[in-house]
Write a protein that holds these residues in place. Structure first.
Motif, PDB file in Angstrom:
ATOM      1  N   ALA A  98     -64.741  69.048  85.078  1.00 47.98           N
ATOM      2  CA  ALA A  98     -64.482  67.729  84.505  1.00 47.98           C
ATOM      3  C   ALA A  98     -64.540  67.863  82.991  1.00 47.98           C
ATOM      4  CB  ALA A  98     -65.510  66.720  84.999  1.00 47.98           C
ATOM      5  N   ASP A  99     -63.625  67.170  82.309  1.00 44.28           N
ATOM      6  CA  ASP A  99     -63.507  67.389  80.865  1.00 44.28           C
ATOM      7  C   ASP A  99     -64.477  66.541  80.059  1.00 44.28           C
ATOM      8  OD1 ASP A  99     -60.544  65.377  79.968  1.00 44.28           O
ATOM      9  OD2 ASP A  99     -62.376  64.868  81.060  1.00 44.28           O
ATOM     10  N   LYS A 100     -64.636  66.937  78.792  1.00 41.29           N
ATOM     11  CA  LYS A 100     -65.515  66.256  77.850  1.00 41.29           C
ATOM     12  C   LYS A 100     -64.730  65.537  76.773  1.00 41.29           C
ATOM     13  CE  LYS A 100     -66.118  70.277  74.765  1.00 41.29           C
ATOM     14  NZ  LYS A 100     -65.122  71.125  75.393  1.00 41.29           N
ATOM     15  N   SER A 101     -63.480  65.875  76.607  1.00 41.99           N
ATOM     16  CA  SER A 101     -62.650  65.268  75.582  1.00 41.99           C
ATOM     17  C   SER A 101     -61.199  65.520  75.945  1.00 41.99           C
ATOM     18  CB  SER A 101     -62.958  65.869  74.206  1.00 41.99           C
ATOM     19  OG  SER A 101     -62.453  67.186  74.120  1.00 41.99           O
ATOM     20  N   THR A 102     -60.303  65.015  75.144  1.00 41.04           N
ATOM     21  CA  THR A 102     -58.878  65.217  75.398  1.00 41.04           C
ATOM     22  C   THR A 102     -58.320  66.384  74.579  1.00 41.04           C
ATOM     23  OG1 THR A 102     -58.351  63.558  73.725  1.00 41.04           O
ATOM     24  CG2 THR A 102     -58.501  62.816  76.015  1.00 41.04           C
ATOM     25  N   TRP A 103     -59.223  67.204  74.028  1.00 41.06           N
ATOM     26  CA  TRP A 103     -58.788  68.403  73.323  1.00 41.06           C
ATOM     27  C   TRP A 103     -59.373  69.614  73.996  1.00 41.06           C
ATOM     28  CZ3 TRP A 103     -60.845  72.719  71.277  1.00 41.06           C
ATOM     29  CH2 TRP A 103     -59.987  73.525  70.508  1.00 41.06           C
ATOM     30  N   PRO A 104     -58.596  70.674  74.161  1.00 47.48           N
ATOM     31  CA  PRO A 104     -57.157  70.770  73.867  1.00 47.48           C
ATOM     32  C   PRO A 104     -56.344  69.862  74.778  1.00 47.48           C
ATOM     33  CG  PRO A 104     -58.144  72.952  74.182  1.00 47.48           C
ATOM     34  CD  PRO A 104     -59.145  71.936  74.675  1.00 47.48           C
ATOM     35  N   SER A 105     -55.128  69.572  74.385  1.00 51.77           N
ATOM     36  CA  SER A 105     -54.295  68.668  75.163  1.00 51.77           C
ATOM     37  C   SER A 105     -53.880  69.268  76.500  1.00 51.77           C
ATOM     38  CB  SER A 105     -53.062  68.257  74.356  1.00 51.77           C
ATOM     39  OG  SER A 105     -52.300  69.403  74.013  1.00 51.77           O
ATOM     40  N   CYS A 106     -53.850  70.579  76.577  1.00 49.83           N
ATOM     41  CA  CYS A 106     -53.468  71.234  77.825  1.00 49.83           C
ATOM     42  C   CYS A 106     -54.603  71.122  78.835  1.00 49.83           C
ATOM     43  CB  CYS A 106     -53.128  72.694  77.586  1.00 49.83           C
ATOM     44  SG  CYS A 106     -52.761  73.592  79.104  1.00 49.83           S
ATOM     45  N   GLY A 107     -54.324  70.502  79.953  1.00 48.94           N
ATOM     46  CA  GLY A 107     -55.366  70.301  80.948  1.00 48.94           C
ATOM     47  C   GLY A 107     -55.783  71.553  81.685  1.00 48.94           C
ATOM     48  N   LEU A 108     -55.057  72.647  81.501  1.00 45.83           N
ATOM     49  CA  LEU A 108     -55.410  73.904  82.151  1.00 45.83           C
ATOM     50  C   LEU A 108     -56.149  74.843  81.206  1.00 45.83           C
ATOM     51  CD1 LEU A 108     -52.196  74.611  84.255  1.00 45.83           C
ATOM     52  CD2 LEU A 108     -54.336  73.512  84.963  1.00 45.83           C
ATOM     53  N   ASP A 109     -56.516  74.327  80.029  1.00 42.68           N
ATOM     54  CA  ASP A 109     -57.285  75.120  79.066  1.00 42.68           C
ATOM     55  C   ASP A 109     -58.758  74.891  79.327  1.00 42.68           C
ATOM     56  OD1 ASP A 109     -58.647  76.045  76.734  1.00 42.68           O
ATOM     57  OD2 ASP A 109     -56.808  75.799  75.573  1.00 42.68           O
ATOM     58  N   LEU A 110     -59.514  75.919  79.618  1.00 39.19           N
ATOM     59  CA  LEU A 110     -60.907  75.736  80.023  1.00 39.19           C
ATOM     60  C   LEU A 110     -61.780  75.208  78.886  1.00 39.19           C
ATOM     61  CD1 LEU A 110     -62.755  78.313  78.857  1.00 39.19           C
ATOM     62  CD2 LEU A 110     -61.574  79.537  80.661  1.00 39.19           C
ATOM     63  N   ARG A 111     -61.308  75.310  77.648  1.00 42.45           N
ATOM     64  CA  ARG A 111     -62.102  74.789  76.527  1.00 42.45           C
ATOM     65  C   ARG A 111     -62.259  73.274  76.579  1.00 42.45           C
ATOM     66  NH1 ARG A 111     -58.851  76.996  71.560  1.00 42.45           N
ATOM     67  NH2 ARG A 111     -57.160  76.393  72.978  1.00 42.45           N
ATOM     68  N   ARG A 112     -61.416  72.628  77.380  1.00 45.31           N
ATOM     69  CA  ARG A 112     -61.473  71.178  77.483  1.00 45.31           C
ATOM     70  C   ARG A 112     -62.657  70.708  78.313  1.00 45.31           C
ATOM     71  NH1 ARG A 112     -56.423  67.202  78.033  1.00 45.31           N
ATOM     72  NH2 ARG A 112     -57.443  65.352  78.917  1.00 45.31           N
ATOM     73  N   TYR A 113     -63.272  71.604  79.085  1.00 48.28           N
ATOM     74  CA  TYR A 113     -64.208  71.198  80.137  1.00 48.28           C
ATOM     75  C   TYR A 113     -65.650  71.597  79.823  1.00 48.28           C
ATOM     76  CZ  TYR A 113     -59.855  70.365  82.473  1.00 48.28           C
ATOM     77  OH  TYR A 113     -58.605  69.887  82.768  1.00 48.28           O
ATOM     78  N   ASN A 114     -66.558  70.679  80.152  1.00 50.45           N
ATOM     79  CA  ASN A 114     -67.967  70.997  79.934  1.00 50.45           C
ATOM     80  C   ASN A 114     -68.808  70.831  81.184  1.00 50.45           C
ATOM     81  OD1 ASN A 114     -67.925  68.180  80.061  1.00 50.45           O
ATOM     82  ND2 ASN A 114     -69.659  67.986  78.658  1.00 50.45           N
TER      83      ASN A 114
END
Length: 126
Positions: A98-114
């Motif tokens: 589940a993500d923490k923010s809308t960055w990066p915009s790519c939903g398959l980028d693991l940096r989006r998730y915390n």
């Protein structure tokens, strides 16, 4: 904070099907995307599928298009990954996120998730 609990997975023969489930609890309203990632031994974790919780739109990595389906049940705070026509190269540990923010915009980028589930093994072998 969001807590994720996974279920499903296991071992199947090539061509078989499995379904993974991921139940979220806690501050689920703060999440805008829920995704599935996988990691095979010796490889980096890769995004498999994402569903944007507000719109229900989905994105898949090319290798699973037409075979995997991600879906959500908002009433149950649950996301599913239906996997059909499984191949040996799908063998990996699968994680929901589940993500923490809308960055990066790519939903398959693991940096989006915390927030991450505990992982579940999927093995495809004859």
């Amino acid at each position: 904070q969001v807590h994720l609990a996974q279920s499903g997975g296991g071992s199947v023969q090539p061509g078989g099907s499995l379904r993974l489930s991921c139940v979220a609890s806690g501050d689920t309203a703060s999440s805008t995307a829920r995704a599935w990632f996988r990691q095979a031994p010796g490889k980096e974790r890769e995004g498999v599928a994402v569903v944007y919780t507000g719109t229900g739109s989905t994105v898949y990595t090319d290798s699973v298009k037409g075979r995997f389906t991600i879906s959500q049940d908002n009433a149950k705070n649950t996301v599913y990954l239906q996997m059909n026509s499984l191949k040996p190269e799908d063998t990996a540990m699968y994680y929901c996120a589940a993500d923490k923010s809308t960055w990066p915009s790519c939903g398959l980028d693991l940096r989006r998730y915390n927030a991450w589930g505990q992982g579940t093994q999927v093995t495809v072998s004859s």
